[in-house]
Scaffold this active site. Structure first.
Site: not given
Ligand code: NAD
Ligand code: KPL
Length: 306
Positions: A131, A7, A11, A265, A9, A185
């Site tokens: 980021a 992945g 991060l 998400e 992207g 969170k």
């Protein structure tokens, strides 16, 4: 110990560049031959500071998921909705000594990934670093933050993991209560993110919806208690208003996804919370209404509602 990063992207590139800068061995895993060819044309991961005044460039080797090299440490840095597909592609390269660090936001994907690789230890992360990509494989480190790592299955802290990350200037801390961190969170994201999409506003503008936010806080508080995370429920309402005030000028990550016409998400944020409220028989009517309203807002913009 070599890291593989799957992945690439915002991060994934941020972590990859920091391992490379610390001269720690790292390999990238691109999802298919076309993605690998795109990377190989550029041949490097770049990382800029928030003002984009300094850029590091790291020519890191990349490979396909089908590569034969065993994986001892994997950072899975894709979106939550891609996590199970991604892990399935490399499952044959993992064993009982491997460690997989899951960076996904929300809840639900981590448990689904662990179920697919029952003999491999998964470590879950909660990251407040920020980021974004300016172009493929070029990440801008927009916001310093911290990363909490822990185990959903209460495994002990893996030896060397935190030091290894810190050697690469990745600010990780181990916690025995990562579930509390993730649920807290989740509750905050359930409250802020959908409303910023529905009203297309910054976090600070949510003050205009204070009554609804306070009602949602009461329901989420009850849900956190029902889910046996009382520590995550403590002072929830106060915490939510603190986050709204502190991030007043921010556009939430979900609103940014919508503005960029990207899938959100949602299933791992309000979707997960609603499913839990049904499973735990904890009534959360305002939360269900919010989830439905969010789905409608996404659908109106031609985006997936799951
Ligand atoms: P991103 O969309 O920038 O990057 C994800 C990358 O994963 C993409 O390049 C995609 O092509 C790749 N990918 C998808 N499926 C793959 C597969 N099967 N194999 C290999 N690569 C695959 O996402 P991001 O912003 O880096 O976020 C990753 C996770 O971290 C998300 O859950 C996000 O919510 C969370 N997060 C992000 C930030 C941030 O500031 N970017 C902050 C906190 C949390
Ligand atoms: O985590 C966030 C997000 O945008 O996803 C908040 C805390 C809401 C800050 O914008």
């Amino acid at each position: 110990m070599r890291w593989h990063i799957q992945g690439l992207g915002s991060l994934g590139c941020l972590w990859a560049a920091r391992f490379a800068a610390a001269q720690l061995p790292v390999r990238l895993i691109l999802r298919n031959p076309a993605a690998l060819a795109r990377y190989q044309k550029i041949g490097r991961v770049r990382l800029s500071d928030a003002n984009q005044q300094h850029t590091q460039s790291h020519p890191i080797s990349a490979q396909l998921p089908t590569h034969h090299e065993p994986i001892s440490r994997l950072l899975l840095a894709c979106k939550a909705y891609d996590a199970t597909t991604a892990i399935s592609q490399v499952a044959h390269r993992l064993n009982q000594d491997s460690l997989v660090v899951l960076l996904q936001n929300g809840l639900g994907s981590q448990q689904a990934v662990q179920a697919l690789i029952p003999n491999t230890r998964c470590i879950v992360a909660s990251s407040t670093e920020g980021a974004y990509l300016t172009e493929p494989f070029h990440s801008v480190f927009a916001g310093q933050g911290e990363i909490w790592l822990g185990s959903l299955e209460r495994h002990p802290e893996p030896e060397g993991l935190i030091n290894n990350c810190r050697d690469a200037q990745i600010p990780c801390t181990w916690t025995a209560t990562i579930e509390t961190t993730l649920w807290r969170k989740l509750a905050i994201n359930c409250l802020i993110n959908p409303l910023t999409v529905i009203h297309d506003c910054s976090n600070g503008a949510l003050i205009a919806h204070a009554d609804l936010i306070n009602t949602l806080c009461t329901e989420l508080h009850a849900l956190l208690i029902a889910a046996q995370h009382p520590a995550a429920a403590e002072d929830l309402q106060q915490q939510v208003w603190q986050v709204i005030n502190k991030t007043a000028s921010n556009s939430s990550s979900m609103r940014q996804d919508v503005h960029n016409k990207r899938r959100t998400e949602i299933s791992y944020i309000t979707g997960f919370a609603c499913a839990q409220s049904i499973a735990l028989e904890c009534r959360t009517p305002a939360l269900h209404a919010l989830h439905a309203q969010l789905q409608k807002a996404l659908s109106m913009r031609g985006l997936p509602t799951r």
